[in-house]
Design a protein around this motif. Structure first.
Motif, mmCIF file in Angstrom:
data_model
loop_
_atom_site.group_PDB
_atom_site.id
_atom_site.type_symbol
_atom_site.label_atom_id
_atom_site.label_comp_id
_atom_site.label_asym_id
_atom_site.label_seq_id
_atom_site.Cartn_x
_atom_site.Cartn_y
_atom_site.Cartn_z
ATOM 1 N N VAL A 1 0.902 -2.669 9.481
ATOM 2 C CA VAL A 1 0.483 -1.976 8.264
ATOM 3 C C VAL A 1 1.035 -0.561 8.244
ATOM 4 O O VAL A 1 1.586 -0.090 7.234
ATOM 5 C CB VAL A 1 -1.059 -1.947 8.155
ATOM 6 C CG1 VAL A 1 -1.504 -0.984 7.046
ATOM 7 C CG2 VAL A 1 -1.599 -3.340 7.865
ATOM 8 N N GLY A 2 0.868 0.147 9.371
ATOM 9 C CA GLY A 2 1.367 1.519 9.432
ATOM 10 C C GLY A 2 2.860 1.599 9.190
ATOM 11 O O GLY A 2 3.347 2.469 8.435
ATOM 12 N N ILE A 3 3.614 0.700 9.815
ATOM 13 C CA ILE A 3 5.067 0.686 9.607
ATOM 14 C C ILE A 3 5.396 0.376 8.153
ATOM 15 O O ILE A 3 6.301 1.000 7.557
ATOM 16 C CB ILE A 3 5.717 -0.348 10.545
ATOM 17 C CG1 ILE A 3 5.593 0.113 12.002
ATOM 18 C CG2 ILE A 3 7.173 -0.582 10.176
ATOM 19 C CD1 ILE A 3 6.004 -0.934 13.011
ATOM 20 N N GLY A 4 4.670 -0.557 7.564
ATOM 21 C CA GLY A 4 4.924 -0.909 6.168
ATOM 22 C C GLY A 4 4.709 0.259 5.229
ATOM 23 O O GLY A 4 5.519 0.500 4.307
ATOM 24 N N VAL A 5 3.635 1.015 5.449
ATOM 25 C CA VAL A 5 3.357 2.179 4.600
ATOM 26 C C VAL A 5 4.471 3.222 4.744
ATOM 27 O O VAL A 5 4.992 3.759 3.749
ATOM 28 C CB VAL A 5 1.989 2.787 4.966
ATOM 29 C CG1 VAL A 5 1.803 4.133 4.222
ATOM 30 C CG2 VAL A 5 0.863 1.836 4.621
ATOM 31 N N ILE A 6 4.827 3.514 5.982
ATOM 32 C CA ILE A 6 5.852 4.539 6.214
ATOM 33 C C ILE A 6 7.201 4.115 5.645
ATOM 34 O O ILE A 6 7.913 4.908 4.993
ATOM 35 C CB ILE A 6 5.966 4.823 7.727
ATOM 36 C CG1 ILE A 6 4.670 5.466 8.232
ATOM 37 C CG2 ILE A 6 7.167 5.726 8.022
ATOM 38 C CD1 ILE A 6 4.578 5.559 9.744
ATOM 39 N N VAL A 7 7.586 2.866 5.849
ATOM 40 C CA VAL A 7 8.876 2.375 5.349
ATOM 41 C C VAL A 7 8.915 2.440 3.825
ATOM 42 O O VAL A 7 9.907 2.893 3.227
ATOM 43 C CB VAL A 7 9.143 0.945 5.839
ATOM 44 C CG1 VAL A 7 10.326 0.329 5.083
ATOM 45 C CG2 VAL A 7 9.422 0.950 7.342
ATOM 46 N N ALA A 8 7.854 1.968 3.178
ATOM 47 C CA ALA A 8 7.825 1.977 1.703
ATOM 48 C C ALA A 8 7.939 3.397 1.171
ATOM 49 O O ALA A 8 8.683 3.670 0.209
ATOM 50 C CB ALA A 8 6.543 1.315 1.200
ATOM 51 N N ALA B 1 0.831 -1.206 0.000
ATOM 52 C CA ALA B 1 0.000 0.000 0.000
ATOM 53 C C ALA B 1 0.865 1.255 0.000
ATOM 54 O O ALA B 1 0.560 2.242 -0.690
ATOM 55 C CB ALA B 1 -0.909 -0.018 1.225
ATOM 56 N N GLY B 2 1.954 1.202 0.768
ATOM 57 C CA GLY B 2 2.843 2.364 0.800
ATOM 58 C C GLY B 2 3.496 2.623 -0.538
ATOM 59 O O GLY B 2 3.610 3.778 -0.978
ATOM 60 N N GLY B 3 3.925 1.568 -1.219
ATOM 61 C CA GLY B 3 4.545 1.752 -2.532
ATOM 62 C C GLY B 3 3.576 2.303 -3.551
ATOM 63 O O GLY B 3 3.882 3.272 -4.277
ATOM 64 N N LEU B 4 2.377 1.696 -3.603
ATOM 65 C CA LEU B 4 1.385 2.178 -4.578
ATOM 66 C C LEU B 4 0.939 3.593 -4.238
ATOM 67 O O LEU B 4 0.747 4.434 -5.127
ATOM 68 C CB LEU B 4 0.191 1.226 -4.588
ATOM 69 C CG LEU B 4 0.450 -0.175 -5.156
ATOM 70 C CD1 LEU B 4 -0.794 -1.038 -5.005
ATOM 71 C CD2 LEU B 4 0.857 -0.093 -6.623
ATOM 72 N N GLY B 5 0.771 3.860 -2.931
ATOM 73 C CA GLY B 5 0.334 5.194 -2.537
ATOM 74 C C GLY B 5 1.352 6.259 -2.855
ATOM 75 O O GLY B 5 1.008 7.374 -3.286
ATOM 76 N N ALA C 1 -9.418 18.797 -11.493
ATOM 77 C CA ALA C 1 -8.894 19.448 -10.291
ATOM 78 C C ALA C 1 -9.104 18.599 -9.047
ATOM 79 O O ALA C 1 -8.663 18.966 -7.952
ATOM 80 C CB ALA C 1 -9.580 20.814 -10.106
ATOM 81 N N PHE C 2 -9.757 17.425 -9.207
ATOM 82 C CA PHE C 2 -10.087 16.602 -8.043
ATOM 83 C C PHE C 2 -8.899 15.721 -7.668
ATOM 84 O O PHE C 2 -8.373 14.983 -8.510
ATOM 85 C CB PHE C 2 -11.307 15.723 -8.339
ATOM 86 C CG PHE C 2 -11.781 14.942 -7.150
ATOM 87 C CD1 PHE C 2 -12.483 15.569 -6.129
ATOM 88 C CD2 PHE C 2 -11.522 13.576 -7.037
ATOM 89 C CE1 PHE C 2 -12.925 14.864 -5.035
ATOM 90 C CE2 PHE C 2 -11.967 12.863 -5.950
ATOM 91 C CZ PHE C 2 -12.669 13.505 -4.937
ATOM 92 N N PRO C 3 -8.466 15.711 -6.385
ATOM 93 C CA PRO C 3 -7.280 14.940 -5.965
ATOM 94 C C PRO C 3 -7.629 13.458 -5.757
ATOM 95 O O PRO C 3 -7.604 12.945 -4.638
ATOM 96 C CB PRO C 3 -6.886 15.621 -4.661
ATOM 97 C CG PRO C 3 -8.181 16.131 -4.095
ATOM 98 C CD PRO C 3 -8.998 16.549 -5.282
ATOM 99 N N ILE C 4 -7.922 12.779 -6.823
ATOM 100 C CA ILE C 4 -8.356 11.386 -6.758
ATOM 101 C C ILE C 4 -7.298 10.494 -6.119
ATOM 102 O O ILE C 4 -7.598 9.577 -5.357
ATOM 103 C CB ILE C 4 -8.740 10.880 -8.169
ATOM 104 C CG1 ILE C 4 -9.331 9.475 -8.086
ATOM 105 C CG2 ILE C 4 -7.539 10.904 -9.102
ATOM 106 C CD1 ILE C 4 -10.672 9.420 -7.424
ATOM 107 N N GLY C 5 -6.021 10.743 -6.426
ATOM 108 C CA GLY C 5 -4.949 9.919 -5.869
ATOM 109 C C GLY C 5 -4.870 10.051 -4.363
ATOM 110 O O GLY C 5 -4.733 9.048 -3.643
#
Length: 408
Positions: free
Chosen positions: A334-341, A288-292, A302-306
Motif C-alpha cells: 500500500v505504501g509503495i502504491g501511494v508513493i508511486v502514484a 489511494a495515491g492517485g485520489l490523494g 479554511a479547514f484542510p479537509i483534503g
C-alpha cells in the motif's frame, strides 16, 4: 481443519439414545480411540426405561421404569469400564445441560416393530420422553455437553437411527444440529455393506473389550459363547430374536463436513493467495495515491479537509490490513502504491504541477504516507503471544482425559 491443539489429545463425543447403544453400535471405535490416547465422552440420552428384561431374574423389572433405569445405569457403568473407561454424561444432567436451567431426565420413548422388521414409534410415548421434548431443548443440552467436554468431533447415528427407533432418530437430528451450531464435524455410524463410509475402524484388536462390554447388558442381549475355532468372532441375540454378528470394522460417514475456512491471516494463505493479496494491496495503494494527490489540497473554508481525509485513508488502509491480515507485505505494498502514484502524477505535471504544492498539505501528502507505512510496519506482531495465552487458558479450563467419569 482440525482445531485440536498439539498439546492435548483429541476429544470425541459419542451421542447415543439408550444404554447399550454405545457398545453395540460403536464400542470398538470407543475402545480403539481410548487405546490411542483420545479423550472420549459418551453422552446417553435416556436410561432405556422401556427396554426388555430378557433374563428370568430381571423379568419382574419390566414395565417398572425407575427400577429398569436403575438397573441399566449399572449395566452401562460396567460396559464403559470394560471399553476402557470413557467419561459418561446423561443428557439433561450435569455437564449436559445449560447452567441456567434445572437438570432434567429424558425417558425412553419406546418403540414397536413394524411389518418390515424395523422399529417404529410407540403409540404411548410418555410426556417426559425424549421424542416428546422440544428439539431445541435437546440440541441445547448436547451443545452444553460439547462445551463442557471441549469436544472436537461429534459421533451419532445416521438419519434413520440405524434401525428406525424414534429415540435414535431424535438423537441424530439433535446431535447433528448441535455439532453444526458449534462448528464441529459430525460423523454418522453407518453399515459399510449398504453405505459407502468415509472412515472405517478395524475393531478386531479390541474385540475382547467389546465382548466384555456387551456381556454387561444381560437385560438386553444374549451373547453367544466364544467360538474356539474363531475367538475373535462375536455375536449376540437381540430381543426380537435376530442374531447380530459384530462387524470386523465399524464405519462412519461424515455429514455436513465443515468447509475449509477461508484464510484468516496472510500467513495462512497459499503462495498464490499471498501474491494476489500483495497485488491487490498495491492496487489499493495506487488508487489511494492517485485520489490523494488530486484531492489533498482541497479545503472547506479554511479547514484542510483534503489533507485530513487523504491521511485518514492511508491510515485506514495500512492499519486495517495489518490488523486484519497481520501482513507487513501488504502494508508495504500500500505504501509503495501511494508513493508511486503520487510521484507519477507529479512527474506528468512537471515542475509547475499544481497537484503537490510547497505548503503544509503538500508536505503532509509527500511524506505522510511513507511515515505512516513505516510506523505500521514497525508495529510488533503480538498475535502469537495472544494465541498461546488463549490456548493455555482453554486447555486449563477444559476437562482432562484422566478425570474420573461421573456416574448417576
Amino acid at each position: 481443519m482440525s482445531k485440536v491443539p498439539a498439546t492435548r489429545p483429541e476429544r470425541v463425543l459419542f451421542v447415543h439414545a439408550h444404554p447399550d447403544d454405545e457398545t453395540l453400535a460403536s464400542g470398538g471405535t470407543i475402545a480403539t480411540l481410548l487405546e490411542l490416547g483420545a479423550d472420549v465422552t459418551v453422552l446417553t440420552a435416556t436410561r432405556g426405561e422401556r427396554g426388555e428384561m430378557l433374563t428370568a431374574s430381571l423379568a419382574p423389572l419390566y414395565g417398572d421404569g425407575p427400577r429398569v433405569a436403575a438397573h441399566r445405569e449399572t449395566e452401562i457403568a460396567g460396559a464403559l469400564a470394560a471399553l476402557g473407561g470413557p467419561r459418561h454424561l446423561w443428557l439433561g444432567g450435569t455437564g449436559a445441560r445449560p447452567t441456567d436451567l434445572p437438570e432434567r431426565r429424558y425417558t425412553d420413548s419406546g418403540m414397536q416393530w413394524g411389518p418390515d422388521g424395523r422399529a417404529i414409534a410407540a403409540d404411548d410415548a410418555p410426556a417426559d420422553s425424549l421424542t416428546a421434548a422440544d428439539l431445541g431443548e435437546v440440541v441445547d443440552d448436547i451443545r452444553a455437553a460439547i462445551r463442557s467436554t471441549g469436544a472436537d468431533a461429534v459421533v451419532s447415528y445416521d438419519d434413520d437411527g440405524g434401525y428406525g427407533h424414534p429415540d435414535h432418530v431424535r438423537v441424530h437430528h439433535a446431535a447433528r444440529y448441535a455439532a453444526r451450531a458449534e462448528e464441529l464435524p459430525f460423523s454418522m455410524i453407518v453399515d459399510p455393506a449398504t453405505t459407502e463410509p468415509d472412515v472405517t475402524v478395524d475393531v478386531i484388536p479390541v474385540r475382547a473389550k467389546v465382548r466384555a462390554a456387551v456381556e454387561q447388558y444381560r437385560s438386553q442381549v444374549t451373547v453367544d459363547p466364544v467360538d474356539p475355532a474363531d475367538p475373535t468372532a462375536l455375536s449376540w441375540v437381540m430381543p426380537h430374536g435376530a442374531r447380530h454378528p459384530a462387524p470386523a470394522v465399524e464405519a462412519f460417514r461424515h455429514a455436513d463436513a465443515p468447509v475449509a475456512p477461508a484464510p484468516q491471516t496472510y500467513a495462512e494463505m497459499s503462495r498464490q493467495g499471498k501474491v494476489t493479496a500483495v497485488v491487490v494491496a498495491l492496487v489499493l495503494g495506487l488508487v489511494a495515491g492517485g485520489l490523494g494527490t488530486v484531492t489533498h489540497q482541497q479545503t472547506l473554508g479554511a479547514f484542510p479537509i483534503g489533507m485530513l481525509l487523504t491521511t485518514l485513508v492511508v491510515v485506514g488502509l495500512t492499519v486495517g490490513l495489518r490488523l486484519l491480515y497481520r501482513s507487513r507485505a501488504m502494508v508495504a505494498a500500500v505504501g509503495i502504491g501511494v508513493i508511486v502514484a503520487t510521484q507519477v502524477l507529479v512527474s506528468v505535471g512537471g515542475q509547475s504541477s499544481p497537484l503537490v504544492l510547497a505548503n503544509t498539505a503538500g508536505y503532509v501528502w509527500t511524506f505522510g504516507p511513507a511515515v505512516i507505512a513505516a510506523l505500521v510496519l514497525a508495529w510488533p506482531d503480538l498475535s502469537g503471544v495472544r494465541a498461546a495465552a488463549t490456548a493455555a487458558r482453554a486447555d486449563a479450563a477444559a476437562p482432562r482425559s484422566g478425570a474420573p467419569a461421573r456416574r448417576e
